[in-house]
Design a protein around this motif. Structure first.
Motif, PDB file in Angstrom:
ATOM      1  N   GLY A 149       1.028  -1.140   0.228  1.00  0.00           N
ATOM      2  CA  GLY A 149       0.116  -0.457  -0.152  1.00  0.00           C
ATOM      3  C   GLY A 149       0.477   1.342   0.032  1.00  0.00           C
ATOM      4  O   GLY A 149       0.627   2.061  -1.038  1.00  0.00           O
ATOM      5  N   GLY A 194      -0.973  -3.091  -2.908  1.00  0.00           N
ATOM      6  CA  GLY A 194      -1.340  -3.195  -1.415  1.00  0.00           C
ATOM      7  C   GLY A 194      -1.513  -4.994  -1.457  1.00  0.00           C
ATOM      8  O   GLY A 194      -1.825  -5.267  -0.202  1.00  0.00           O
ATOM      9  N   ASN A 356      -7.488   0.431  -6.478  1.00  0.00           N
ATOM     10  CA  ASN A 356      -6.263  -0.710  -5.863  1.00  0.00           C
ATOM     11  C   ASN A 356      -7.608  -1.684  -4.443  1.00  0.00           C
ATOM     12  O   ASN A 356      -8.301  -1.465  -4.846  1.00  0.00           O
ATOM     13  N   MET A 358      -7.397  -2.679  -1.762  1.00  0.00           N
ATOM     14  CA  MET A 358      -7.490  -2.948  -0.244  1.00  0.00           C
ATOM     15  C   MET A 358      -8.622  -1.832   0.335  1.00  0.00           C
ATOM     16  O   MET A 358      -9.216  -2.012   1.975  1.00  0.00           O
ATOM     17  N   HIS A 360     -10.290   1.048   1.328  1.00  0.00           N
ATOM     18  CA  HIS A 360     -10.829   2.230   2.027  1.00  0.00           C
ATOM     19  C   HIS A 360     -11.789   3.020   1.868  1.00  0.00           C
ATOM     20  O   HIS A 360     -12.398   3.277   0.719  1.00  0.00           O
ATOM     21  N   PHE A 408     -10.238  -1.816   7.815  1.00  0.00           N
ATOM     22  CA  PHE A 408      -8.863  -1.721   7.376  1.00  0.00           C
ATOM     23  C   PHE A 408      -7.542  -2.450   8.327  1.00  0.00           C
ATOM     24  O   PHE A 408      -7.226  -1.451   8.950  1.00  0.00           O
ATOM     25  N   CYS A 410      -3.373  -1.711   7.604  1.00  0.00           N
ATOM     26  CA  CYS A 410      -2.226  -1.743   6.643  1.00  0.00           C
ATOM     27  C   CYS A 410      -1.172  -2.312   6.563  1.00  0.00           C
ATOM     28  O   CYS A 410      -0.089  -2.514   7.823  1.00  0.00           O
ATOM     29  N   LEU A 421      -5.042  -9.426   4.800  1.00  0.00           N
ATOM     30  CA  LEU A 421      -5.838  -8.742   3.664  1.00  0.00           C
ATOM     31  C   LEU A 421      -7.013  -9.537   3.945  1.00  0.00           C
ATOM     32  O   LEU A 421      -7.809  -9.527   3.238  1.00  0.00           O
ATOM     33  N   TYR A 424      -9.298  -6.614   3.782  1.00  0.00           N
ATOM     34  CA  TYR A 424      -9.991  -5.735   2.661  1.00  0.00           C
ATOM     35  C   TYR A 424     -11.084  -4.939   2.519  1.00  0.00           C
ATOM     36  O   TYR A 424     -11.648  -4.754   1.844  1.00  0.00           O
ATOM     37  N   ASN A 428     -13.169  -8.271  -2.228  1.00  0.00           N
ATOM     38  CA  ASN A 428     -11.749  -7.941  -2.827  1.00  0.00           C
ATOM     39  C   ASN A 428     -10.962  -9.210  -2.617  1.00  0.00           C
ATOM     40  O   ASN A 428      -9.727  -9.378  -3.208  1.00  0.00           O
TER      41      ASN A 428
END
Length: 459
Positions: A149, A194, A356, A358, A360, A408, A410, A421, A424, A428
């Motif tokens: 990320g 990510g 991406n 992730m 967010h 989430f 990081c 993972l 996410y 995803n």
């Protein structure tokens, strides 16, 4: 055909005699073991193979695949989780630090071999009055930062580091070298932003570039007894981010002081008024770094930490709980935490660049990092890990009670035990699993890769 680590070493020794380091060459071997930033990763592998180009990497990967040998990929070894870019005596480390190519294309994209550090990238780009979005420490490598990320100094300006990757050059387990971008293997391009090391080995990153980004920065140290007002000032700056994406901030609670980095993506004649909440605090102890006009390179140099032989453990995730936990730690063991705000502009910048993997949420948010450091000769591993685990549980509980907890986590700041993972989101996760099945149908990176945030155990 012979199988196992011994067979792999025999074959690697034949093909790469001068590039393979094993325990029988003690001085070189110990240097290879102790190369990572964190001493938690100084775990002796069966061997270390130093690869200077993609052809050599392809041959080495084919050997470990055919012999069924576990392997780890290492560039700079900056991640503190043991086994991510390190291994034990059952596995071989493929070191690709020498992949340090640098090229500027006619389309205005900068291509960098995955062995480069951000210090090297920033310096090369600055010679051409250009910038790219990367790490805050000059010794951090491209691979772990971008695949995880990558929160930089100014996340609201152009998004996260991974958002700026126009193309990944990827060596797949079957030996093919492919490109992943918005037009070619677009599904792989998205999950690599990510999604970690689940699909192949990244040999080159092609980055979006910008005219040279000037940065004004300062670091103040405050008395932690004033934690209430320091937190209020942090909130005030985060609120200001919603109107000004040039603002960057970190608030780091440490042993005896709180370090606050006030960062701005420009060099105004007067310091930004958004930082007044910190200027007005009476608890200022000293100015560690006065107002400085520089660039991402000079900022990375100023924020870079000396490589000290310490063990480290990190967890993504207040004050009273932290002080109580600190009291339980042995002498020489230091627990500190950092608050890193990001605004809606940072999320939007990623979406504007193709998105991406992730997941967010488009809301103002803070990324918390807990780090524990302790001397390499100390037997404090369990105490340090317990401290980080406790703080993770406390912060998660408090945030959940207040309805503020985001799923989430990081990858760049997480412990190996955290389900990064899995944070996410279900859709995803499915996308990542489908990409792994498509680009690595034999599951080489799931079965043979020694460690990491892998789909085999992290969803």
């Amino acid at each position: 055909m012979a199988f196992g680590t011994a067979a792999a070493l025999d074959k690697l020794r034949t093909v790469f005699s001068s590039q393979l380091v094993t325990p029988d060459v003690e001085s070189k071997y110990q240097a290879a073991v102790a190369r990572p930033w964190s001493q938690t990763c100084w775990t002796p592998a069966a061997g270390y193979i130093y690869l200077s180009n993609i052809q050599e990497l392809s041959e080495a990967l084919a050997i470990v695949k055919k012999t069924g040998t576990k392997f780890a990929i290492r560039t700079t070894g900056h991640n503190p989780n043991a086994g991510f870019s390190s291994a034990d005596e059952s596995a071989i480390v493929l070191d690709i630090r020498q992949l340090q190519s640098k090229e500027l294309t006619s389309e205005g994209v900068a291509r960098f071999g995955s062995g480069n550090t951000w210090g090297e990238v920033y310096a090369w780009l600055e010679e051409q009055n250009l910038s790219a979005i990367g790490g805050r420490g000059q010794q951090v490598g491209l691979g772990g930062f971008l695949l995880g990320g990558g929160m930089g100094a100014l996340p609201n300006l152009y998004g996260l580091g991974s958002d700026g990757v126009r193309n990944f050059e990827v060596l797949l387990a079957d030996g093919r070298l492919i490109n992943a971008n918005a037009n070619e293997n677009a599904d792989l391009h998205r999950v690599l932003k990510g999604g970690g090391s689940n699909y192949g080995i990244i040999t080159r990153f092609d980055l979006e570039i910008h005219p040279l980004i000037n940065v004004q920065y300062m670091i103040y140290l405050y008395n932690p007894d004033d934690h209430v007002q320091i937190n209020k000032a942090t909130v005030a700056v985060q609120n200001a981010m919603e109107d000004d994406p040039k603002i960057g901030l970190f608030t780091n609670f440490n042993n005896g002081f709180v370090a606050v980095g006030l960062l701005y993506g420009d060099t105004p004649a007067e310091p930004p008024s958004a930082f007044e909440s910190f200027y007005n605090l009476k608890s200022l102890m000293t100015i560690a770094l006065p107002t400085t006009n520089g660039t991402l390179l000079s900022l990375a140099q100023a924020m870079g930490h000396t490589k000290v032989s310490q063990k480290r453990a990190i967890c993504t995730k207040v004050y009273k709980s932290w002080t109580e936990v600190c009291k339980t730690l042995p002498s020489g063991c230091i627990l500190h935490y950092t608050i890193q705000p990001m605004g809606k502009a940072g999320v939007q910048a990623g979406n504007d660049r193709g998105g991406n993997i992730m997941g967010h949420e488009s809301i103002p948010q803070c990324w918390w990092v807990f780090t524990c450091e302790w001397p390499q000769e100390g037997g404090d591993d369990a105490a340090a890990q317990q401290a980080v685990d406790t703080m993770s549980e406390v912060v998660h509980s408090l945030a959940r009670e207040k309805g503020l907890l985001l799923d989430f986590k990081c990858m760049s700041f997480a412990m190996a035990s955290q389900r990064v993972l899995g944070s996410y989101g279900a859709e995803n996760i499915k996308t990542m699993q489908e990409a792994a099945a498509k680009y690595d149908p034999e599951g080489v990176f799931q079965k043979l890769q020694y460690g990491g945030f892998l789909l085999r155990n992290n969803v």
